[in-house]
Design a protein around this motif. Sequence first.
Motif, PDB file in Angstrom:
ATOM      1  N   PRO A  41      -2.201  -5.256  -7.123  1.00  0.00           N
ATOM      2  CA  PRO A  41      -1.006  -5.862  -6.160  1.00  0.00           C
ATOM      3  C   PRO A  41       0.030  -4.752  -5.669  1.00  0.00           C
ATOM      4  O   PRO A  41       0.453  -4.279  -6.547  1.00  0.00           O
ATOM      5  CB  PRO A  41      -0.135  -6.893  -6.913  1.00  0.00           C
ATOM      6  N   ALA A  42       0.331  -4.981  -4.354  1.00  0.00           N
ATOM      7  CA  ALA A  42       1.436  -4.005  -3.946  1.00  0.00           C
ATOM      8  C   ALA A  42       2.725  -4.127  -4.381  1.00  0.00           C
ATOM      9  O   ALA A  42       3.212  -5.275  -4.933  1.00  0.00           O
ATOM     10  CB  ALA A  42       1.528  -3.904  -2.349  1.00  0.00           C
ATOM     11  N   ARG A  43       3.348  -3.087  -4.749  1.00  0.00           N
ATOM     12  CA  ARG A  43       4.804  -3.109  -5.062  1.00  0.00           C
ATOM     13  C   ARG A  43       5.777  -2.829  -3.859  1.00  0.00           C
ATOM     14  O   ARG A  43       5.230  -2.087  -2.770  1.00  0.00           O
ATOM     15  CB  ARG A  43       5.091  -2.000  -6.497  1.00  0.00           C
TER      16      ARG A  43
ATOM     17  N   PHE B 106      -5.149  -0.526   2.285  1.00  0.00           N
ATOM     18  CA  PHE B 106      -4.478  -1.697   1.796  1.00  0.00           C
ATOM     19  C   PHE B 106      -4.898  -2.709   2.585  1.00  0.00           C
ATOM     20  O   PHE B 106      -5.583  -2.631   3.691  1.00  0.00           O
ATOM     21  CB  PHE B 106      -3.086  -1.672   2.059  1.00  0.00           C
ATOM     22  N   MET B 107      -4.896  -4.205   1.950  1.00  0.00           N
ATOM     23  CA  MET B 107      -5.422  -5.349   2.936  1.00  0.00           C
ATOM     24  C   MET B 107      -4.203  -6.403   2.551  1.00  0.00           C
ATOM     25  O   MET B 107      -3.493  -6.258   1.421  1.00  0.00           O
ATOM     26  CB  MET B 107      -6.613  -5.989   2.462  1.00  0.00           C
ATOM     27  N   ALA B 108      -3.905  -7.167   3.603  1.00  0.00           N
ATOM     28  CA  ALA B 108      -2.971  -8.040   3.563  1.00  0.00           C
ATOM     29  C   ALA B 108      -3.716  -9.441   3.974  1.00  0.00           C
ATOM     30  O   ALA B 108      -4.377  -9.445   4.825  1.00  0.00           O
ATOM     31  CB  ALA B 108      -1.485  -7.949   4.686  1.00  0.00           C
TER      32      ALA B 108
ATOM     33  N   THR C 140      -2.654  -6.157  -1.154  1.00  0.00           N
ATOM     34  CA  THR C 140      -3.348  -5.470  -2.228  1.00  0.00           C
ATOM     35  C   THR C 140      -3.545  -4.041  -1.752  1.00  0.00           C
ATOM     36  O   THR C 140      -3.909  -3.731  -0.631  1.00  0.00           O
ATOM     37  CB  THR C 140      -4.725  -5.961  -2.518  1.00  0.00           C
ATOM     38  N   VAL C 141      -3.172  -2.885  -2.870  1.00  0.00           N
ATOM     39  CA  VAL C 141      -3.651  -1.952  -2.096  1.00  0.00           C
ATOM     40  C   VAL C 141      -4.769  -1.081  -2.931  1.00  0.00           C
ATOM     41  O   VAL C 141      -5.026  -1.493  -4.143  1.00  0.00           O
ATOM     42  CB  VAL C 141      -2.417  -0.757  -2.473  1.00  0.00           C
TER      43      VAL C 141
ATOM     44  N   GLY D   2       6.372   2.327   2.126  1.00  0.00           N
ATOM     45  CA  GLY D   2       6.320   3.603   2.812  1.00  0.00           C
ATOM     46  C   GLY D   2       4.738   3.880   3.181  1.00  0.00           C
ATOM     47  O   GLY D   2       4.555   4.444   4.371  1.00  0.00           O
ATOM     48  N   THR D   3       4.299   4.044   2.273  1.00  0.00           N
ATOM     49  CA  THR D   3       2.805   4.373   2.179  1.00  0.00           C
ATOM     50  C   THR D   3       2.001   3.374   3.114  1.00  0.00           C
ATOM     51  O   THR D   3       1.161   3.921   3.966  1.00  0.00           O
ATOM     52  CB  THR D   3       1.928   4.665   0.997  1.00  0.00           C
ATOM     53  N   THR D   4       1.891   2.148   2.752  1.00  0.00           N
ATOM     54  CA  THR D   4       1.130   1.288   3.776  1.00  0.00           C
ATOM     55  C   THR D   4       1.668   1.274   5.199  1.00  0.00           C
ATOM     56  O   THR D   4       0.924   1.240   6.116  1.00  0.00           O
ATOM     57  CB  THR D   4       1.378  -0.160   3.146  1.00  0.00           C
ATOM     58  N   GLY D   5       2.936   1.626   5.268  1.00  0.00           N
ATOM     59  CA  GLY D   5       3.491   1.433   6.715  1.00  0.00           C
ATOM     60  C   GLY D   5       3.062   2.660   7.258  1.00  0.00           C
ATOM     61  O   GLY D   5       2.727   2.788   8.606  1.00  0.00           O
TER      62      GLY D   5
END
Length: 152
Positions: free
Chosen positions: A6-8, A63-65, A52-53, A13-16
């Motif tokens: 799970p993303a924190r 990542f997936m949202a 989820t990263v 910043g990284t996913t963006g």
Amino acid sequence: MVILRPARPTDAGTTGQILHQFSQDNDWMPDLHTLAETISFCGTMIDRGWVTVAEVDGRVEGFMARDGTEICSLYMSRRGRRRGIGPQLLAEAKSACDRLELKTFEANKGAQRFYRREGFVETARGDGSDNDENLPDVTYLWTKADKKEPSV
């Protein structure tokens, strides 16, 4: 080795950056949002518990949202592409849901091939009036195969 988690909040910043880079890499994508706006958008999805990263060697490479059965985003870093990360993220979503739906832009031929390989079928096309980018899109659906024995 790919680790899915799970993303924190600190992953925003990284996913963006991954999402923003996709927009920059595709000349058919209109330049609508700054990097800061894209990071904020990813932070909102993370706060909602959708993201989820995929980490490789301690670095987020994709990542997936997912909001319930809707896949809202699935993106890889340049380094993360064609390494089997996308199928792993989808497999996790498929294990949690009996059906998944998503949209991709008509211009994104690579994504369309990827989703078809992963068992998704096209169900609709849109003219772009329902998305911020005003780009024609394609809706895809995946459903879990019914493994019940036939009734006699």
